[in-house]
Scaffold this motif. Structure first.
Motif, PDB file in Angstrom:
ATOM      1  N   ARG A   6       0.340  17.882  16.666  1.00  0.00           N
ATOM      2  CA  ARG A   6      -0.724  18.707  16.143  1.00  0.00           C
ATOM      3  C   ARG A   6      -0.188  20.018  15.709  1.00  0.00           C
ATOM      4  N   GLN A  31       1.372  20.664  11.544  1.00  0.00           N
ATOM      5  CA  GLN A  31       0.733  21.501  10.952  1.00  0.00           C
ATOM      6  C   GLN A  31       1.596  22.701  10.411  1.00  0.00           C
ATOM      7  N   GLU A  64      12.256  26.848   2.342  1.00  0.00           N
ATOM      8  CA  GLU A  64      10.986  26.292   3.004  1.00  0.00           C
ATOM      9  C   GLU A  64      10.848  24.814   2.967  1.00  0.00           C
ATOM     10  N   LYS A 104      -4.518  21.186   9.362  1.00  0.00           N
ATOM     11  CA  LYS A 104      -4.331  22.544   8.692  1.00  0.00           C
ATOM     12  C   LYS A 104      -3.131  22.950   8.657  1.00  0.00           C
ATOM     13  N   SER A 143      -3.150  29.607   7.119  1.00  0.00           N
ATOM     14  CA  SER A 143      -4.157  30.300   6.492  1.00  0.00           C
ATOM     15  C   SER A 143      -3.654  31.280   5.435  1.00  0.00           C
ATOM     16  N   ASN A 188       6.657  34.720  15.361  1.00  0.00           N
ATOM     17  CA  ASN A 188       6.079  33.770  15.942  1.00  0.00           C
ATOM     18  C   ASN A 188       7.180  32.786  16.345  1.00  0.00           C
ATOM     19  N   GLN A 189       8.187  32.630  15.519  1.00  0.00           N
ATOM     20  CA  GLN A 189       8.963  31.453  15.582  1.00  0.00           C
ATOM     21  C   GLN A 189      10.273  31.551  16.602  1.00  0.00           C
ATOM     22  N   GLU A 194      14.906  32.243   8.057  1.00  0.00           N
ATOM     23  CA  GLU A 194      14.000  33.326   7.922  1.00  0.00           C
ATOM     24  C   GLU A 194      14.352  34.697   7.750  1.00  0.00           C
ATOM     25  N   MET A 254      -2.260  35.378  10.672  1.00  0.00           N
ATOM     26  CA  MET A 254      -1.411  34.223  10.710  1.00  0.00           C
ATOM     27  C   MET A 254      -1.085  33.987  12.265  1.00  0.00           C
ATOM     28  N   GLY A 308      -3.089  33.659  14.741  1.00  0.00           N
ATOM     29  CA  GLY A 308      -3.977  32.893  15.063  1.00  0.00           C
ATOM     30  C   GLY A 308      -5.154  34.184  15.735  1.00  0.00           C
ATOM     31  N   SER A 327      -8.954  31.421  21.596  1.00  0.00           N
ATOM     32  CA  SER A 327      -7.734  30.539  21.279  1.00  0.00           C
ATOM     33  C   SER A 327      -7.782  29.477  22.119  1.00  0.00           C
ATOM     34  N   ASN A 332      -6.256  26.490  22.211  1.00  0.00           N
ATOM     35  CA  ASN A 332      -5.044  25.771  22.647  1.00  0.00           C
ATOM     36  C   ASN A 332      -4.000  26.644  23.514  1.00  0.00           C
ATOM     37  N   LYS A 384       4.020  27.310  23.743  1.00  0.00           N
ATOM     38  CA  LYS A 384       3.737  28.531  23.487  1.00  0.00           C
ATOM     39  C   LYS A 384       4.166  29.830  24.393  1.00  0.00           C
ATOM     40  N   ASN A 424      -1.265  35.009  21.233  1.00  0.00           N
ATOM     41  CA  ASN A 424      -1.431  35.191  19.723  1.00  0.00           C
ATOM     42  C   ASN A 424      -1.408  36.730  19.731  1.00  0.00           C
TER      43      ASN A 424
END
Ligand code: 3HC
Length: 311
Positions: A35, A39, A74, A105, A108, A134-135, A157, A196, A198, A204, A206, A216, A220
């Motif tokens: 998932r 995404q 990208e 998804k 956004s 985030n990464q 990035e 972005m 979340g 949340s 998940n 994770k 978030n």
């Protein structure tokens, strides 16, 4: 009573070890990784569109070359991530169908338009800046192929974020119109880039399981807070104003208090009702259809290669 396999899996996770494609893993661990990774890959590929919009209209050859390199990066991120997802048993076709049918998804943030050149600066500075926050923790994700893909993605990035910052800095040192264009882009991209990360932690579904499995590493809201604290000093250097009148640093807690994010807008975008959702999927569908001959030719070439190999 947990099976030996479950005990071994839990031990690997507890000892900060990597889970590799051939290891036993709970079905739910596999499912949540497919998932998230698929995404994530969709986000990278769709993310090429808002920026691609300015490659033919960049203000100089240097800016065109940098933007082309970024959009190509990208695409590469998307391919690493689709490949990482495939190690879990899904196929490229399945993932593509899920994206084009609206079942899957993608971030956004890519459903917003890019009406001016300054958007290229705001996307690099804010969207890639958020992506880095985030990464970087995802480099330590418990699933090997995902964490390893992140290492190279994060290196690229940081180049993306710096070139975005530099575009805005150049505009802010320009004419009044250029300064107004930069501020307008920051006004339009600031809040969607916070979203972005979340939904809020208490919305949340998940996060708890994802953090227990060390996919994770931070919640978030934690990453959102980290992102804002990174932005404030950079906004001062740029001379732009972050469009949150309630933003203030709380000496006691050492954290930033901020205004409310428009979560109704966020969930509307997730439901497919953002400004550009239909256009993004339509472009992706057309590109996929127009690329069918390349896939067929490559598959036919591979078949011929196999058949000419000495049996
Ligand atoms: N856009 C779209 N959907 C989002 C979202 C966003 N910004 N934030 C959350 N969601 C979705 C989640 O996918 C989940 O739906 P699902 O169960 O159907 O997948 C639902 O909202 C609830 O959110 P959760 O917090 O429970 O979900 P997660 O634990 O998966 O956390 C996440 C969401 C932080 C985005 C996490 O999935 C993640 O870290 N994903 C990988 C990183 C990623 O995708 N980053 C954005 C890529 S953009 C980019 O990097 C391009 C840049 O290079 C320009």
């Amino acid at each position: 009573e947990p099976s030996d396999e479950e005990r071994l899996f839990d031990e690997l996770i507890a000892n900060e070890q990597r889970i590799e494609p051939r290891d036993w893993m709970p079905d739910a661990y596999r499912r949540t990784l497919v998932r998230q990774i698929s995404q994530h890959a969709h986000s990278e590929i769709i993310g090429m569109q808002p920026e691609g919009n300015w490659i033919t209209r960049a203000p100089s050859l240097k800016r065109k070359a940098i933007l082309m390199a970024k959009v190509q990066d990208e695409a590469g991120h998307g391919l690493y991530l689709y490949s990482a997802a495939q190690t879990l048993g899904t196929t490229r076709e399945e993932m593509m169908d899920q994206l084009l049918s609206g079942k899957a998804k993608y971030s956004s943030i890519f459903n917003y338009p890019t009406p001016t050149w300054a958007d290229m600066g705001a996307i690099g500075w804010l969207v890639d800046g958020a992506a880095i926050c985030n990464q970087v923790p995802l480099c330590r994700a418990s699933y090997g192929p995902y964490g390893r893909a992140m290492v190279r993605i994060c290196k690229e990035e940081s180049f993306h974020q710096r070139q975005g910052f530099e575009i805005l800095l150049t505009l802010m040192q320009g004419t009044d119109e250029q300064r107004a264009m930069a501020q307008d882009a920051v006004d339009r991209w600031y809040w969607p880039s916070l979203a972005m990360f979340g939904p809020p932690d208490d919305q949340s579904p998940n996060s708890a399981q994802s953090m227990q499995w060390k996919i994770k590493r931070f919640s978030n809201d934690e990453l959102r807070q980290r992102f804002v604290s990174m932005l404030v000093p950079q906004a001062e250097i740029l001379g732009v104003t972050l469009p949150d009148p309630e933003l203030r640093y709380d000496e006691e807690t050492g954290r930033y208090e901020m205004g409310e994010i428009d979560w109704d807008e966020f969930f509307e975008v997730l439901r497919g009702n953002g400004p550009c959702n239909a256009e993004r999927i339509e472009r992706r569908r057309t590109a996929h259809e127009e690329g069918a001959w390349v896939r067929e030719a490559a598959a036919e070439y591979a078949r011929k290669q196999r058949s000419t190999l000495v049996p």
